[in-house]
Scaffold this active site. Structure first.
Site, short mmCIF file in Angstrom:
data_model
loop_
_atom_site.label_atom_id
_atom_site.label_comp_id
_atom_site.label_asym_id
_atom_site.label_seq_id
_atom_site.Cartn_x
_atom_site.Cartn_y
_atom_site.Cartn_z
N GLY A 7 -19.48 -45.83 10.23
CA GLY A 7 -19.21 -46.93 11.59
C GLY A 7 -19.46 -48.28 11.03
O GLY A 7 -20.28 -48.29 10.49
N LYS A 8 -19.14 -49.28 11.87
CA LYS A 8 -19.91 -50.50 11.45
C LYS A 8 -20.14 -51.42 13.03
O LYS A 8 -18.61 -51.38 13.57
CB LYS A 8 -19.01 -51.75 9.80
CG LYS A 8 -19.85 -52.33 9.78
CD LYS A 8 -20.81 -51.06 9.02
CE LYS A 8 -22.22 -53.29 7.74
NZ LYS A 8 -22.70 -51.74 7.15
N GLY A 9 -20.56 -52.82 12.58
CA GLY A 9 -20.44 -53.19 13.70
C GLY A 9 -20.51 -54.63 13.56
O GLY A 9 -21.33 -55.05 12.72
#
Ligand code: NAD
Length: 429
Positions: free
Chosen positions: A117-119
């Protein structure tokens, strides 16, 4: 080229290499090597979920600004999504999607039960007050409250965020669900369940992988000449640990320029100097100023790009003189530069292996949080080292077995593990 038509991407910038195209070409190369079927490749090339929220924030002068906040969840076939949250003006959905995909392969390669995941929020954090950053962080996480959680998606710090932001996010999540949930983020302060060893973890992992690569050549770290681009969390920690192990750090740099010393820099003294001079290193006694471009071209044994992506590309790759290049940053070499170096016999230690120490200790922090048992730093470092060294040897074996580069070997291991899990789980419904 893999279809990315399901992702609502911004137009690609013609001036820059698209990070998502680069990530997809690594995936395609691994899929080809593994002979993966097209259906599996299609699944793995798309993130499972892409969320963009608006973040209304009241600034200190009373004005209201609305920011965009992204979170991309690439693949959770092995476990919860895991990945940092970046605050940087250059954040795009393309970049966040690419980094989320990279995290999937990195976790799988290291054998830790996470997906990628990444934000990110496209802001320059230096332009906001601490109060404004707190309101931005809290609103961002409250908008994502249904999408994250200790068994769903576990954010961590990345460029522009730190333990401080993780504490605000953990508090916001906990207040909303009605009880303390330390496991919702990693990279937290020690006071709320952070792990000893987390701060130095990525730099320590870089040191371990470089040490193993040298050992394979019958060398040790003692006296080895190292140049490091970037003196932040990763580059600073790598410099300190390599120095402690006897390496000669001949040059380091920040965005404001670099310094060089033929006899090697005194890294503990440089850390104090940087802290006293607002992170500036230029002017450090017994060193000469050097540009970032010249640092990358220094004659040295080991070059560690630990700052930004695409720093070594077609136009400057021929100037690189190092025998080993360790990708401490994410994507500091373009694919062309990497192939060119490997063609010359340079050992390129790929990012998904070389900078995995941070996510490994994030995993150990999460394990400690879930079990309510906290370890001393020596145990954290030992467990991390074990996982890093095992992964290094798996990559070397795969590279030898298939006669492929270390990067392709690392990708085939990561992608292959996820593809196998996907096959075993089957497609619902
Ligand atoms: P950081 O913000 O702490 O440090 C970045 C460093 O790069 C600073 O010293 C900055 O001055 C320098 N820099 C900025 N622009 C530069 C330029 N043009 N030339 C040379 N130096 C420049 O960031 P960090 O956490 O150390 O992350 C660095 C890289 O490592 C990023 O690519 C990040 O995604 C990656 N990474 C970080 C971690 C982690 O645990 N922090 C884990 C894995 C990967």
């Amino acid at each position: 080229m893999i279809s990315k038509s399901l992702i609502p991407l911004e137009p690609a910038s013609p001036a820059h290499i698209c990070p998502l195209d680069q990530a997809c070409s690594y995936l395609e190369a691994a899929a080809k090597e593994l002979n993966l079927n097209q259906g599996l490749l299609e699944i793995l090339s798309h993130p499972r979920k892409v969320v963009t929220v608006s973040i209304p924030v009241k600034l200190d002068d009373g004005e209201i600004q609305v920011l965009a906040g992204h979170r991309v969840q690439h693949c959770d076939v092995l476990g919860p999504y895991k990945g940092g949250i970046r605050y940087h003006q250059a954040v795009t959905l393309r970049e966040v999607s690419a980094l989320a995909m990279l995290m999937t392969w990195k976790c799988a390669l290291l054998g830790i039960p996470y997906g990628g995941g990444k934000g990110g929020i496209p802001i320059d954090p230096k332009r906001y007050s601490i109060g404004e950053l707190e309101r931005i962080s809290r609103r961002y996480i409250s908008e994502l409250i249904k999408d994250i959680g200790p068994s769903v998606d576990i954010p961590a710090p990345d460029m522009g965020t730190s333990a401080r932001e993780m504490a605000w996010m953990m508090d916001t999540y906990s207040v909303n669900v009605g009880h303390a949930v330390p496991g919702v983020v990693t990279g937290k302060p020690l006071s709320i369940g952070g792990s000893l060893g987390r701060e130095m973890a990525t730099g320590r992992g870089v040191m371990i992988i470089v040490r193993e690569a040298l050992a394979d050549q019958g060398k040790s770290l003692a006296g080895v000449r190292v140049a490091i681009q970037g003196f932040g969390n990763v580059g600073g920690a790598a410099a300190e640990l390599l120095y402690e192990a006897g390496a000669k750090i001949i040059a380091v740099s920040t965005g404001a320029g670099g310094i060089f010393s033929e006899v090697g820099l005194d890294i503990p003294a440089l850390k104090i100097y940087a802290a006293e001079n607002h992170k500036s290193i230029v002017g450090f006694p017994q060193s000469v100023a050097i540009s970032n471009a010249d640092l990358l071209a220094l004659p040295c044994d080991v070059l560690i790009p630990a700052a930004l992506e695409n720093q070594i590309a077609e136009e400057n790759v021929n100037r690189v003189q190092a025998q080993i290049v360790a990708e401490a940053a994410n994507g500091p070499l373009t694919l062309e530069a990497s192939l060119s170096l490997e063609g010359r016999g340079v050992i390129v230690l790929p990012d998904i292996l070389a900078n995995a120490g941070g996510v490994v200790v994030s995993y150990l922090e999460w394990v400690q949080g879930l079990s309510y048992v906290f370890w001393d730093e020596e145990r954290v470092n030992r467990e991390m080292e074990h996982l890093m060294v095992q992964a290094y040897h798996r990559v070397i074996q795969q590279s030898k077995k298939r006669q492929i580069s270390l990067r392709l070997a690392a990708y085939t291991l990561g992608v292959g593990r996820v593809a196998q899990a996907l096959t075993d789980r089957g497609l619902y419904p």
